[in-house]
Design a protein around this motif. Structure first.
Motif, PDB file in Angstrom:
ATOM      1  N   UNK A  63      68.633  43.470 100.980  1.00 55.95           N
ATOM      2  CA  UNK A  63      68.916  43.890  99.601  1.00 55.95           C
ATOM      3  C   UNK A  63      70.250  44.615  99.523  1.00 55.95           C
ATOM      4  N   UNK A  64      70.598  45.384 100.549  1.00 53.91           N
ATOM      5  CA  UNK A  64      71.898  46.054 100.583  1.00 53.91           C
ATOM      6  C   UNK A  64      73.040  45.046 100.581  1.00 53.91           C
ATOM      7  N   UNK A  65      72.784  43.852 101.126  1.00 51.81           N
ATOM      8  CA  UNK A  65      73.806  42.815 101.204  1.00 51.81           C
ATOM      9  C   UNK A  65      73.761  41.833 100.032  1.00 51.81           C
ATOM     10  N   UNK A  66      72.973  42.153  99.015  1.00 53.45           N
ATOM     11  CA  UNK A  66      73.013  41.380  97.793  1.00 53.45           C
ATOM     12  C   UNK A  66      71.916  40.361  97.598  1.00 53.45           C
ATOM     13  N   UNK A  67      70.943  40.308  98.497  1.00 55.96           N
ATOM     14  CA  UNK A  67      69.822  39.393  98.317  1.00 55.96           C
ATOM     15  C   UNK A  67      68.787  39.993  97.373  1.00 55.96           C
ATOM     16  N   UNK A  68      68.025  39.135  96.736  1.00 58.14           N
ATOM     17  CA  UNK A  68      66.866  39.553  95.950  1.00 58.14           C
ATOM     18  C   UNK A  68      65.643  39.347  96.830  1.00 58.14           C
ATOM     19  N   UNK A  69      65.006  40.439  97.216  1.00 62.52           N
ATOM     20  CA  UNK A  69      64.031  40.405  98.299  1.00 62.52           C
ATOM     21  C   UNK A  69      62.664  40.894  97.832  1.00 62.52           C
ATOM     22  N   UNK A  70      61.634  40.199  98.297  1.00 64.28           N
ATOM     23  CA  UNK A  70      60.260  40.676  98.176  1.00 64.28           C
ATOM     24  C   UNK A  70      59.746  40.916  99.585  1.00 64.28           C
ATOM     25  N   UNK A  71      59.250  42.128  99.830  1.00 65.95           N
ATOM     26  CA  UNK A  71      58.636  42.445 101.104  1.00 65.95           C
ATOM     27  C   UNK A  71      57.135  42.530 100.938  1.00 65.95           C
ATOM     28  N   UNK A  72      56.403  41.734 101.717  1.00 66.11           N
ATOM     29  CA  UNK A  72      54.942  41.685 101.611  1.00 66.11           C
ATOM     30  C   UNK A  72      54.326  42.169 102.909  1.00 66.11           C
ATOM     31  N   UNK A  73      53.317  43.024 102.801  1.00 69.60           N
ATOM     32  CA  UNK A  73      52.633  43.542 103.979  1.00 69.60           C
ATOM     33  C   UNK A  73      51.198  43.877 103.611  1.00 69.60           C
ATOM     34  N   UNK A  74      50.331  43.849 104.608  1.00 67.65           N
ATOM     35  CA  UNK A  74      48.919  44.157 104.367  1.00 67.65           C
ATOM     36  C   UNK A  74      48.653  45.660 104.374  1.00 67.65           C
ATOM     37  N   UNK A  75      49.596  46.439 104.907  1.00 69.49           N
ATOM     38  CA  UNK A  75      49.386  47.873 105.072  1.00 69.49           C
ATOM     39  C   UNK A  75      50.029  48.666 103.945  1.00 69.49           C
ATOM     40  N   UNK A  76      49.216  49.356 103.162  1.00 70.73           N
ATOM     41  CA  UNK A  76      49.746  50.211 102.103  1.00 70.73           C
ATOM     42  C   UNK A  76      50.576  51.354 102.684  1.00 70.73           C
ATOM     43  N   UNK A  81      56.191  53.773 103.482  1.00 71.23           N
ATOM     44  CA  UNK A  81      57.353  54.146 104.281  1.00 71.23           C
ATOM     45  C   UNK A  81      58.581  53.355 103.837  1.00 71.23           C
ATOM     46  N   UNK A  82      58.382  52.083 103.516  1.00 74.77           N
ATOM     47  CA  UNK A  82      59.483  51.258 103.031  1.00 74.77           C
ATOM     48  C   UNK A  82      60.033  51.746 101.708  1.00 74.77           C
ATOM     49  N   UNK A  83      59.155  52.122 100.813  1.00 71.66           N
ATOM     50  CA  UNK A  83      59.600  52.611  99.497  1.00 71.66           C
ATOM     51  C   UNK A  83      60.411  53.896  99.642  1.00 71.66           C
ATOM     52  N   UNK A  84      60.076  54.723 100.608  1.00 71.84           N
ATOM     53  CA  UNK A  84      60.846  55.948 100.838  1.00 71.84           C
ATOM     54  C   UNK A  84      62.254  55.622 101.334  1.00 71.84           C
ATOM     55  N   UNK A  85      62.399  54.561 102.138  1.00 70.84           N
ATOM     56  CA  UNK A  85      63.726  54.153 102.604  1.00 70.84           C
ATOM     57  C   UNK A  85      64.612  53.737 101.438  1.00 70.84           C
ATOM     58  N   UNK A  86      64.023  53.095 100.444  1.00 69.05           N
ATOM     59  CA  UNK A  86      64.795  52.591  99.313  1.00 69.05           C
ATOM     60  C   UNK A  86      65.461  53.736  98.554  1.00 69.05           C
ATOM     61  N   UNK A  87      64.841  54.901  98.570  1.00 66.02           N
ATOM     62  CA  UNK A  87      65.392  56.043  97.840  1.00 66.02           C
ATOM     63  C   UNK A  87      66.784  56.430  98.340  1.00 66.02           C
ATOM     64  N   UNK A  88      67.045  56.150  99.615  1.00 66.28           N
ATOM     65  CA  UNK A  88      68.347  56.514 100.199  1.00 66.28           C
ATOM     66  C   UNK A  88      69.275  55.314 100.339  1.00 66.28           C
TER      67      UNK A  88
END
Length: 240
Positions: A63-76, A81-88
């Motif tokens: 996403x930082x490089x301009x892609x439109x990305x969906x990340x799918x995982x079974x673990x909430x 943790x991923x959503x927290x990374x997006x904040x920065x």
């Protein structure tokens, strides 16, 4: 899938990156990201799905490089943790995290340009079924990695919390043929297994990695690499 309960635990998610991608594990993180980018650049404007995105190492990078990305995982917990990374992060594209099952992807056929799955197939109880589902939602390309049967990983695989499914090259070739995927390229790496790098300081890991890279650059030693990065293309109807 192997180890679902272990993988979804809150404490595992909180410590996942630190345990695997700190110290010498930084070299693993760098190499895996390099393998993904080598396979799919340029990514700007691409519609990408990452299966088993975990804490978002690859989704955020793309996403930082301009892609439109969906990340799918079974673990909430992993997704949090991923959503927290997006904040920065400074995203040039878009990024959405979804909780879901890789065996029943909630998307229509050919919905994404590219599907990637890193650190996934070693846990798959039915790799053909998962690959078929990835193939269904991809219109262009699928990139994934496997841990290899004839490698140092086989020596300690039994000791891992959930073990790993190990593959031979012929097994993966059969999977690709059954799912109508064409191999573009495969890169083999890491004679020394991931577990070694994760357990030692970066200062010690660097010279080992340099030696590993030098020795592993030969066709004979490639056969004993711990991991393979597979770059495949979806076959067009005209080529079938």
């Amino acid at each position: 899938m192997k180890g679902q309960e272990w993988y979804q635990a809150d404490d595992v998610a909180q410590e996942y990156d630190d345990k695997r991608f700190s110290r010498g594990g930084q070299l693993i993180d760098r190499r895996e990201k390099e393998a993904v980018l080598d396979a799919i650049v340029p990514v700007e404007g691409k519609n990408v799905l990452e299966i088993a995105c975990g804490t978002g190492r690859f989704t955020v990078m793309l996403a930082e490089r301009g892609a439109d990305v969906v990340g799918l995982d079974i673990s909430a917990a992993m997704l949090q943790q991923g959503r927290q990374k997006v904040q920065d992060a400074d995203l040039a594209g878009t990024l959405e995290f979804l909780r879901g099952d890789a065996g029943r992807l909630p998307f229509p056929d050919d919905h994404f340009d590219i599907v990637i799955a890193m650190r996934f197939f070693h846990l798959a109880d039915d790799p053909e079924a998962f690959l078929r589902e990835m193939r269904r939602v991809s219109s262009e390309q699928i990139v994934f990695d496997t841990f290899n049967r004839f490698s140092a990983r086989s020596v300690y695989n039994w000791a891992l919390p959930m073990g790993s499914r190990l593959y031979s090259k012929s097994e993966v070739a059969t999977l690709l043929a059954k799912t109508d995927l064409t191999l573009v390229d495969v890169e083999d790496d890491f004679l020394a297994p991931y577990g070694l790098y994760r357990s030692i300081p970066n200062a010690l890991a660097e010279p080992i990695r340099n030696l590993d890279t030098a020795i592993g650059g030969h066709p004979i030693t490639d056969h004993f690499a711990s991991v393979s990065y597979w770059n495949t293309r979806v076959r067009s109807p005209a080529s079938n």
